[in-house]
Design an enzyme around this catalytic site. Structure first.
Site, short mmCIF file in Angstrom:
data_model
loop_
_atom_site.label_atom_id
_atom_site.label_comp_id
_atom_site.label_asym_id
_atom_site.label_seq_id
_atom_site.Cartn_x
_atom_site.Cartn_y
_atom_site.Cartn_z
N ALA A 245 0.78 -1.24 0.00
CA ALA A 245 0.00 0.00 0.00
C ALA A 245 0.81 1.29 0.00
O ALA A 245 0.33 2.31 -0.50
CB ALA A 245 -0.92 0.00 1.22
N ALA A 246 1.99 1.30 0.60
CA ALA A 246 2.73 2.55 0.74
C ALA A 246 3.09 3.14 -0.63
O ALA A 246 3.35 2.39 -1.57
CB ALA A 246 3.99 2.31 1.57
N PRO A 247 3.07 4.48 -0.76
CA PRO A 247 2.89 5.52 0.28
C PRO A 247 1.43 5.87 0.60
O PRO A 247 1.19 6.74 1.42
CB PRO A 247 3.61 6.72 -0.31
CG PRO A 247 3.43 6.56 -1.78
CD PRO A 247 3.47 5.08 -2.05
N GLY A 248 0.47 5.23 -0.07
CA GLY A 248 -0.91 5.38 0.38
C GLY A 248 -1.87 6.06 -0.56
O GLY A 248 -3.05 6.25 -0.21
N GLY A 249 -1.45 6.47 -1.74
CA GLY A 249 -2.35 7.15 -2.66
C GLY A 249 -3.57 6.31 -3.00
O GLY A 249 -4.71 6.80 -2.99
N LYS A 250 -3.34 5.04 -3.31
CA LYS A 250 -4.45 4.16 -3.69
C LYS A 250 -5.31 3.82 -2.47
O LYS A 250 -6.53 3.68 -2.58
CB LYS A 250 -3.90 2.91 -4.36
CG LYS A 250 -3.15 3.20 -5.66
CD LYS A 250 -2.57 1.94 -6.26
CE LYS A 250 -1.76 2.24 -7.51
NZ LYS A 250 -0.54 3.02 -7.22
N ASP A 291 3.92 -9.36 5.59
CA ASP A 291 4.26 -9.93 4.29
C ASP A 291 2.98 -10.24 3.52
O ASP A 291 2.10 -10.96 4.01
CB ASP A 291 5.07 -11.22 4.51
CG ASP A 291 5.65 -11.77 3.22
OD1 ASP A 291 5.12 -11.47 2.14
OD2 ASP A 291 6.64 -12.53 3.30
N CYS A 358 4.06 -0.33 -12.05
CA CYS A 358 4.53 0.91 -12.68
C CYS A 358 5.76 0.58 -13.52
O CYS A 358 6.86 1.09 -13.30
CB CYS A 358 4.84 1.97 -11.63
SG CYS A 358 5.97 1.46 -10.32
#
Length: 424
Positions: A245-250, A291, A358
């Site tokens: 998930a990081a950095p959290g935009g989604k 994990d 990406c």
């Protein structure tokens, strides 16, 4: 206050920029992996980081120009200063005498470059006299051969040249509105609404001081990175999982749509960043550090933004192509396979999984989906219901293949791949 000396104002920033460049070009580390330079002046820090990134972005052109004045390539430490000086003179239009003096001073300070200060002085004097007039006529900076060759095989040479043209420029800022009202946010900040609903700003200042940032009205997110959550078509109250998930935009996108979000990442430090972003925007999610291959549960919707080569983000992170050599790619391909297989076990009946990377490499996109379909007889690629996206963005197996050269006149976009998977 910037350091003063024979090389003029800004020696501290240049010294820090050189240290960052050595970390990337000699030690093979990404800029994000290097310690932040310890500078007293915030302006010096910003300048050092900008100089390092700009030098990496234009390094290929700098090497072409320097090749005209060098009989043989000096050691890497000396090349760092020559490249830094050349880019500052030719791309940033800095005063030649000040840059030459600064690079000679820096050469004197470092034991590995002390014996090359005469070469650095003579070469950069030629660059300052002749370089600016020649700079614009030199070819657009190209990717390193280790990466360029396989990408040409996948996309053709003209497409890669178009990507390189976009990556040579300074990328715009894309932001995602918390309330989904892109038109209002664009009008408020003087931006334009992009396909998919991101707001793009061509001119902007310090992000943290911009209107609406502190209030949590929006967050920074490339338009490509904002599309995978839209593919999920989340409904209010659905159980959703954001793997990696990081950095959290989604995660913020999913939470803003009213989903019951669990955000997972392996790094505790990176999860702190997710919490900071959630706190600023007033959104909520269940944060789990662990994990992804060991996580258990049942979810209506899963977003797997898998670890990858990140080759799609080179327009913002030119260090990626310079610090890496591709030797770690096969391990990433295998990890992505395992993560897809495990994520599918977490889907509730009728659930859907969006896989995305990406990356520009088909091995981390189209091929991963094709292989997953072969491994799982009960799997299908679901239709993408985003009618406002151009047809050329859609790939033959049913996913989206986004490229930096798409929307080039508007600043391009990060390279991304994404597809929706459902169990039949």
């Amino acid at each position: 206050m910037a350091e003063q000396g024979s090389s003029g104002q800004g020696l501290a920033a240049r010294q820090a920029a050189a240290a960052l460049l050595r970390g990337v070009l000699i030690d093979g580390k990404l800029l994000s992996e290097l310690p932040t330079p310890k500078l007293q002046d915030a302006g010096d820090l910003a300048r050092a980081q900008r100089l390092a990134v700009t030098t990496l972005r234009w390094m290929d052109r700098a090497d072409r120009l320097l090749g005209r004045y060098l009989r043989k390539m000096p050691p890497p430490e000396a090349m760092v200063l020559l490249r830094l000086g050349t880019v500052e003179i030719c791309e940033e239009s800095a005063a030649g005498h000040g840059v030459v003096n600064a690079m000679v001073s820096l050469a004197q300070k470092h034991p590995d470059t002390r014996h090359f200060k005469g070469l650095i002085n003579a070469t950069l004097r030629k660059v300052s006299t002749e370089g600016p007039a020649k700079w614009a006529s030199l070819p657009t900076p190209q990717l390193p051969k280790w990466l360029r060759k396989p990408l040409i095989a996948d996309y053709t040479k003209p497409v890669i040249a178009a990507m390189e043209g976009v990556q040579a420029g300074l990328p715009p800022l894309d932001i995602t509105p918390k309330n989904g009202d892109s038109a209002a946010l664009a009008a408020r900040l003087g931006g334009e609404v992009m396909p998919g609903g991101s707001v793009r700003l061509r001119e902007y200042g310090q992000v943290s001081r911009m209107d609406g940032f502190a209030e949590g009205d929006w967050w920074v997110q490339d338009m490509s990175a904002a599309l995978p959550v839209q593919l999920l078509q989340l409904n209010d109250g659905e159980k959703a999982l954001d793997l990696c998930a990081a950095p959290g935009g989604k995660t913020m996108q999913m939470a803003a749509l009213g989903a019951d979000v669990t955000a997972l990442d392996l790094s505790e430090k990176r999860m702190q960043r997710v919490q900071e972003n959630l706190t600023r925007t007033g959104l909520k999610a269940n944060l789990v550090t662990g994990d992804a291959l060991e996580h258990q549960g049942q979810y209506d919707a899963i977003l797997l933004d898998a670890p990858c080569s990140a080759t799609g983000t080179m327009r913002r992170h030119p260090d990626l192509a310079r610090a890496k050599d591709g030797s770690d790619f096969p391990g990433l391909f295998e990890l992505q396979e395992r993560m897809i297989d495990h994520a599918l076990t977490l889907l509730a009946p009728g659930g859907r999984l969006v896989f995305c990377t990406c990356s520009l490499l088909p091995d981390e996109g189209e091929i991963q989906i094709e292989d997953a379909l072969k491994r799982h007889n009960d799997l299908e690629v679901a239709d993408i219901d985003l009618p406002d996206l151009p047809g050329e963005w859609r790939s033959k197996e049913g996913g989206l293949r986004l490229r930096p050269d798409y929307l080039a006149e508007q600043g391009g976009m990060d390279g991304f791949y994404m597809a929706i998977l459902r169990k039949t």
